[in-house]
Design an enzyme around this catalytic site. Sequence first.
Site, PDB file in Angstrom:
ATOM      1  N   CYS A 116      51.194 -39.857 -41.620  1.00 29.70           N
ATOM      2  CA  CYS A 116      50.594 -38.750 -40.853  1.00 29.70           C
ATOM      3  C   CYS A 116      51.355 -37.437 -41.032  1.00 29.70           C
ATOM      4  O   CYS A 116      50.808 -36.367 -40.781  1.00 29.70           O
ATOM      5  CB  CYS A 116      50.503 -39.104 -39.373  1.00 29.70           C
ATOM      6  SG  CYS A 116      49.534 -40.587 -39.063  1.00 29.70           S
ATOM      7  N   HIS A 253      49.343 -32.551 -35.744  1.00 33.66           N
ATOM      8  CA  HIS A 253      48.660 -33.747 -36.232  1.00 33.66           C
ATOM      9  C   HIS A 253      47.862 -34.308 -35.060  1.00 33.66           C
ATOM     10  O   HIS A 253      48.371 -34.421 -33.944  1.00 33.66           O
ATOM     11  CB  HIS A 253      49.698 -34.751 -36.727  1.00 33.66           C
ATOM     12  CG  HIS A 253      49.151 -36.130 -36.870  1.00 33.66           C
ATOM     13  ND1 HIS A 253      48.007 -36.391 -37.594  1.00 33.66           N
ATOM     14  CD2 HIS A 253      49.564 -37.326 -36.366  1.00 33.66           C
ATOM     15  CE1 HIS A 253      47.761 -37.686 -37.538  1.00 33.66           C
ATOM     16  NE2 HIS A 253      48.681 -38.270 -36.799  1.00 33.66           N
ATOM     17  N   ASN A 283      42.190 -39.808 -35.422  1.00 30.84           N
ATOM     18  CA  ASN A 283      43.411 -39.626 -36.211  1.00 30.84           C
ATOM     19  C   ASN A 283      43.084 -39.809 -37.693  1.00 30.84           C
ATOM     20  O   ASN A 283      42.836 -40.937 -38.131  1.00 30.84           O
ATOM     21  CB  ASN A 283      44.459 -40.639 -35.739  1.00 30.84           C
ATOM     22  CG  ASN A 283      45.793 -40.471 -36.437  1.00 30.84           C
ATOM     23  OD1 ASN A 283      45.883 -39.835 -37.491  1.00 30.84           O
ATOM     24  ND2 ASN A 283      46.836 -41.053 -35.869  1.00 30.84           N
TER      25      ASN A 283
HETATM   26  N1  ACO Z   1      39.875 -50.929 -25.271  1.00 36.01           N
HETATM   27  C1  ACO Z   1      40.127 -51.550 -24.119  1.00 36.01           C
HETATM   28  N2  ACO Z   1      41.315 -52.069 -23.816  1.00 36.01           N
HETATM   29  C2  ACO Z   1      42.292 -51.942 -24.723  1.00 36.01           C
HETATM   30  C3  ACO Z   1      42.109 -51.301 -25.951  1.00 36.01           C
HETATM   31  C4  ACO Z   1      40.826 -50.792 -26.215  1.00 36.01           C
HETATM   32  N3  ACO Z   1      40.525 -50.150 -27.373  1.00 36.01           N
HETATM   33  N4  ACO Z   1      43.267 -51.312 -26.636  1.00 36.01           N
HETATM   34  C5  ACO Z   1      44.166 -51.951 -25.870  1.00 36.01           C
HETATM   35  N5  ACO Z   1      43.577 -52.329 -24.702  1.00 36.01           N
HETATM   36  C6  ACO Z   1      44.166 -53.028 -23.587  1.00 36.01           C
HETATM   37  C7  ACO Z   1      45.395 -53.809 -23.962  1.00 36.01           C
HETATM   38  O1  ACO Z   1      45.043 -55.068 -24.477  1.00 36.01           O
HETATM   39  C8  ACO Z   1      46.107 -53.913 -22.645  1.00 36.01           C
HETATM   40  O2  ACO Z   1      45.521 -54.945 -21.905  1.00 36.01           O
HETATM   41  P1  ACO Z   1      46.440 -55.945 -21.041  1.00 36.01           P
HETATM   42  O3  ACO Z   1      47.110 -55.082 -20.027  1.00 36.01           O
HETATM   43  O4  ACO Z   1      45.426 -56.889 -20.476  1.00 36.01           O
HETATM   44  O5  ACO Z   1      47.371 -56.565 -22.012  1.00 36.01           O
HETATM   45  C9  ACO Z   1      45.756 -52.592 -21.952  1.00 36.01           C
HETATM   46  O6  ACO Z   1      44.615 -52.070 -22.631  1.00 36.01           O
HETATM   47  C10 ACO Z   1      46.865 -51.557 -21.985  1.00 36.01           C
HETATM   48  O7  ACO Z   1      47.358 -51.498 -23.318  1.00 36.01           O
HETATM   49  P2  ACO Z   1      48.474 -50.506 -23.712  1.00 36.01           P
HETATM   50  O8  ACO Z   1      48.797 -50.702 -25.175  1.00 36.01           O
HETATM   51  O9  ACO Z   1      49.586 -50.606 -22.723  1.00 36.01           O
HETATM   52  O10 ACO Z   1      47.727 -49.126 -23.511  1.00 36.01           O
HETATM   53  P3  ACO Z   1      48.319 -47.703 -23.582  1.00 36.01           P
HETATM   54  O11 ACO Z   1      48.076 -47.000 -22.321  1.00 36.01           O
HETATM   55  O12 ACO Z   1      49.697 -47.672 -24.170  1.00 36.01           O
HETATM   56  O13 ACO Z   1      47.377 -47.025 -24.664  1.00 36.01           O
HETATM   57  C11 ACO Z   1      47.378 -46.425 -26.984  1.00 36.01           C
HETATM   58  C12 ACO Z   1      47.316 -47.556 -25.978  1.00 36.01           C
HETATM   59  C13 ACO Z   1      46.161 -45.534 -26.783  1.00 36.01           C
HETATM   60  C14 ACO Z   1      47.347 -47.023 -28.384  1.00 36.01           C
HETATM   61  C15 ACO Z   1      48.675 -45.627 -26.763  1.00 36.01           C
HETATM   62  O14 ACO Z   1      49.785 -46.466 -26.742  1.00 36.01           O
HETATM   63  C16 ACO Z   1      48.864 -44.572 -27.786  1.00 36.01           C
HETATM   64  O15 ACO Z   1      48.110 -43.626 -27.872  1.00 36.01           O
HETATM   65  N6  ACO Z   1      49.916 -44.675 -28.616  1.00 36.01           N
HETATM   66  C17 ACO Z   1      50.125 -43.707 -29.674  1.00 36.01           C
HETATM   67  C18 ACO Z   1      49.576 -44.313 -30.862  1.00 36.01           C
HETATM   68  C19 ACO Z   1      49.050 -43.361 -31.859  1.00 36.01           C
HETATM   69  O16 ACO Z   1      48.428 -42.361 -31.588  1.00 36.01           O
HETATM   70  N7  ACO Z   1      49.280 -43.725 -33.092  1.00 36.01           N
HETATM   71  C20 ACO Z   1      48.748 -43.029 -34.188  1.00 36.01           C
HETATM   72  C21 ACO Z   1      49.632 -43.122 -35.339  1.00 36.01           C
HETATM   73  S1  ACO Z   1      51.157 -42.353 -35.010  1.00 36.01           S
HETATM   74  C22 ACO Z   1      50.832 -40.797 -34.899  1.00 36.01           C
HETATM   75  O17 ACO Z   1      49.871 -40.384 -35.501  1.00 36.01           O
HETATM   76  C23 ACO Z   1      51.666 -39.966 -34.066  1.00 36.01           C
END
Ligand code: ACO
Length: 326
Positions: A116, A253, A283
């Site tokens: 990224c 980004h 993304n």
């Molecule tokens: N739909 C519904 N539920 C979901 C989904 C989905 N798409 N994805 C995960 N869940 C569930 C999980 O299974 C979990 O359930 P559980 O509590 O029963 O186990 C619950 O939602 C919470 O999951 P978390 O991973 O704790 O959710 P979080 O609030 O952290 O959000 C996310 C997840 C959106 C991926 C977040 O961590 C994030 O944005 N991280 C940054 C990642 C990113 O943007 N990466 C891109 C590449 S790096 C970069 O470009 C900077």
Amino acid sequence: MSAVLRTAVTGVGSYLPDQVLTNQDLAKIVDTSDEWIFERTGIHERRQAAPDQAVSDLAVEAARKALAAAGRTAEDLDLIIVATTTPDLTFPATAAIVQRKLGAPMGIAFDVQAVCSGFVYALSIADGFIARGNAKCGLIIGAETMTRILDWTDRSTCVLFGDGAGAVVVEPAMGQGTTADRGILSFVLRCEGEKQDLLYVDGGVSTTGQIGKLRMQGHQVFRHAVINIAEAIEAAADKAGVDLSEVDWFVPHQANQRILKGVADRLGIDEARVVSTVAKHANTSAASIPLAMDVAIRDGRIKPGQLVLLEAMGGGLTWGACLLRL
Ligand code: ACO
């Protein structure tokens, strides 16, 4: 103060494939919902390349628009850098394929892989060629078909990414060595390989022989993204001797709206100065910055002469920022 050769961005263009994938479309594939995705990420929809579209096809479309915006043709190019994680082939470089498809003459052409952060890396590398007089007209492209490396059974990652391409034309511009100069004023690039397990693809040429699928520890990536991007922004501004209050536009980004907000809050930046396209693009990895920059230039927000700060973080972990005057 003394005369200095700068690298100026003279044209920007972008391309999105026609196929729109909404959150509702994804809810038919994995157990998710529009509400969950939008609340956690700010994403409403993303684009998906057609099966017969390679990443070079996306790159070429964006490149043609950038060349037109710069008033240049492929004939003028002597440097092509493509930042991509999803190349057409293991080799040759996608940049070489783009050179052929554009009908550009023999010149320097290679790919950059910094996920990224790839576009910020590529632009900074281009600065070395242009500002040292080794190239006169460069095309710097971020292009991705991220949907090809997603695990469509993993709802925690497949909802986050999309396909697209953005490109800029760079040319030499004489400056006075001050922050009033047009062109790249500073950049910082970082990589912390220790943290590669947080975000990676579980395949490759010399390991599995397969392209693999994207894997991510979302919580950890989120935390590092806010800290690292904020650090890079401050470092790039410091290096140029610019106060963040002087920056007209931040073009991050586009990973997640909450990351954009987290960085803005940490640095006390008004979110109105942060360009966001994540709702419609999701993304697109290395493509996201030039895509966002193109949107904000074409809708009249970013204007010639303004100070623009580009920033990114991605797999590696890599991160960086680049300050330029348009
Ligand atoms: N739909 C519904 N539920 C979901 C989904 C989905 N798409 N994805 C995960 N869940 C569930 C999980 O299974 C979990 O359930 P559980 O509590 O029963 O186990 C619950 O939602 C919470 O999951 P978390 O991973 O704790 O959710 P979080 O609030 O952290 O959000 C996310 C997840 C959106 C991926 C977040 O961590 C994030 O944005 N991280 C940054 C990642 C990113 O943007 N990466 C891109 C590449 S790096 C970069 O470009 C900077």
